[in-house]
Design a protein around this motif. Structure first.
Motif, mmCIF file in Angstrom:
data_model
loop_
_atom_site.group_PDB
_atom_site.id
_atom_site.type_symbol
_atom_site.label_atom_id
_atom_site.label_comp_id
_atom_site.label_asym_id
_atom_site.label_seq_id
_atom_site.Cartn_x
_atom_site.Cartn_y
_atom_site.Cartn_z
ATOM 1 N N PRO A 124 0.819 -1.211 0.000
ATOM 2 C CA PRO A 124 0.000 0.000 0.000
ATOM 3 C C PRO A 124 0.857 1.267 0.000
ATOM 4 O O PRO A 124 2.007 1.244 0.444
ATOM 5 N N GLU A 125 0.272 2.343 -0.501
ATOM 6 C CA GLU A 125 0.972 3.622 -0.537
ATOM 7 C C GLU A 125 0.100 4.707 0.056
ATOM 8 O O GLU A 125 -1.112 4.563 0.165
ATOM 9 N N GLY A 126 0.726 5.802 0.416
ATOM 10 C CA GLY A 126 -0.010 6.967 0.916
ATOM 11 C C GLY A 126 -0.798 6.682 2.174
ATOM 12 O O GLY A 126 -0.322 6.024 3.095
ATOM 13 N N ALA A 127 -2.058 7.149 2.183
ATOM 14 C CA ALA A 127 -2.902 7.039 3.378
ATOM 15 C C ALA A 127 -3.242 5.593 3.718
ATOM 16 O O ALA A 127 -3.603 5.282 4.859
ATOM 17 N N ASP A 128 -3.129 4.690 2.746
ATOM 18 C CA ASP A 128 -3.441 3.276 2.990
ATOM 19 C C ASP A 128 -2.291 2.518 3.648
ATOM 20 O O ASP A 128 -2.440 1.361 4.022
ATOM 21 N N ARG A 129 -1.151 3.176 3.771
ATOM 22 C CA ARG A 129 0.053 2.504 4.276
ATOM 23 C C ARG A 129 0.137 2.646 5.797
ATOM 24 O O ARG A 129 0.345 3.731 6.325
ATOM 25 N N ASN A 130 -0.037 1.523 6.501
ATOM 26 C CA ASN A 130 0.115 1.485 7.960
ATOM 27 C C ASN A 130 1.260 0.557 8.292
ATOM 28 O O ASN A 130 1.271 -0.594 7.859
ATOM 29 N N LEU A 131 2.226 1.048 9.065
ATOM 30 C CA LEU A 131 3.389 0.236 9.400
ATOM 31 C C LEU A 131 3.159 -0.564 10.676
ATOM 32 O O LEU A 131 2.599 -0.077 11.645
ATOM 33 N N ASP A 132 3.618 -1.797 10.640
ATOM 34 C CA ASP A 132 3.603 -2.684 11.796
ATOM 35 C C ASP A 132 5.064 -2.863 12.205
ATOM 36 O O ASP A 132 5.846 -3.477 11.480
ATOM 37 N N ASP A 133 5.431 -2.292 13.350
ATOM 38 C CA ASP A 133 6.820 -2.362 13.824
ATOM 39 C C ASP A 133 6.936 -3.511 14.822
ATOM 40 O O ASP A 133 6.965 -3.308 16.027
ATOM 41 N N SER A 134 6.965 -4.733 14.299
ATOM 42 C CA SER A 134 7.037 -5.929 15.141
ATOM 43 C C SER A 134 8.412 -6.573 15.025
ATOM 44 O O SER A 134 9.190 -6.271 14.123
ATOM 45 N N GLU A 135 8.662 -7.507 15.935
ATOM 46 C CA GLU A 135 9.918 -8.249 15.878
ATOM 47 C C GLU A 135 9.937 -9.146 14.652
ATOM 48 O O GLU A 135 8.921 -9.702 14.260
ATOM 49 N N GLU A 136 11.120 -9.262 14.077
ATOM 50 C CA GLU A 136 11.294 -10.124 12.906
ATOM 51 C C GLU A 136 12.577 -10.912 13.085
ATOM 52 O O GLU A 136 13.536 -10.439 13.694
ATOM 53 N N GLY A 137 12.562 -12.124 12.568
ATOM 54 C CA GLY A 137 13.748 -12.967 12.596
ATOM 55 C C GLY A 137 13.923 -13.606 11.230
ATOM 56 O O GLY A 137 13.110 -13.400 10.325
ATOM 57 N N CYS A 138 14.985 -14.381 11.071
ATOM 58 C CA CYS A 138 15.267 -15.033 9.791
ATOM 59 C C CYS A 138 15.976 -16.351 10.063
ATOM 60 O O CYS A 138 16.924 -16.384 10.853
ATOM 61 N N LEU A 139 15.511 -17.411 9.414
ATOM 62 C CA LEU A 139 16.137 -18.718 9.609
ATOM 63 C C LEU A 139 17.594 -18.726 9.162
ATOM 64 O O LEU A 139 18.373 -19.568 9.591
ATOM 65 N N SER A 140 17.981 -17.770 8.316
ATOM 66 C CA SER A 140 19.369 -17.687 7.866
ATOM 67 C C SER A 140 20.244 -16.867 8.804
ATOM 68 O O SER A 140 21.441 -16.696 8.558
ATOM 69 N N LEU A 141 19.663 -16.358 9.866
ATOM 70 C CA LEU A 141 20.393 -15.735 10.978
ATOM 71 C C LEU A 141 19.694 -16.245 12.240
ATOM 72 O O LEU A 141 19.021 -15.494 12.945
#
Length: 197
Positions: A91-108
């Protein structure tokens, strides 16, 4: 018609950040054959063995634009699938809502940090048979997963998307528990340590 997902794969070692295949755009899938089906089966087996939500081909050292996933959306509905040659829409503009959650990766493995991503995403591509597929993540793990796995196929790891300070802490965290994850994990089991207590 629902296509069944390949099963009976072999668990393969997961490729770590730093390997060249993790940091370059991968080759598009052009052959929808038995080799691709076996690759997808191996990817699902490896993802499940590592308790992951998604896995891209380069995470097992293969230079092909394909990822698999099995996770929940914002309504806690489970979705699983295969996407080759994904095209990601955000989404762009007004439709864009950010979710600032924890993230991980199986390659780290074992390291996590907060990574802001849009809480909605759509991926279009084909499955392992060449049939067109579209998946929409509206919140939950799925929205993040579709972005994370598409990034992998374009040579981006999620550490590239966080501030330098957070990235430094992420690498330090991964280094502190590296001995828990053998080089050929999850084909070889994780070793238990004081981190598990």
């Amino acid at each position: 018609m629902t296509v069944s997902l390949p099963t009976g794969g072999t668990v393969r070692p997961i490729t770590r950040w730093g390997e060249p295949v993790m940091h370059r755009r991968l080759t598009p899938v052009t052959d929808y054959d038995a080799d691709l089906e076996q690759l997808v089966a191996d990817m699902f087996a490896t993802m499940y063995a590592a308790d992951g939500a998604g896995l891209a081909a380069n995470q097992i050292g293969v230079d092909l634009q394909v990822f698999v996933f099995d996770c929940t959306d914002g309504d806690h509905r489970r979705q699983a699938g295969v996407v080759c040659n994904p095209v990601l829409t955000l989404p762009e503009g007004a439709d864009r809502n950010l979710d600032d959650s924890e993230e991980g990766c199986l390659s780290l493995p074992g390291a996590y940090t907060y990574c802001a991503r849009p809480d909605w995403s759509r991926v279009e591509g084909t499955d392992h048979t060449g049939a067109p597929v579209t998946y929409v993540g509206e919140g939950g793990t799925l929205a993040r997963c579709l972005q994370h796995e598409t990034d992998h196929l374009m040579g981006t790891v999620f550490g590239d998307r966080v501030p330098a300070r957070a990235r430094k802490k992420l690498y330090k965290q991964a280094e502190s528990i590296a001995d828990d994850y053998p080089k050929d994990w999850p084909a070889a089991p994780r070793t238990s340590s004081a981190h598990d207590l």
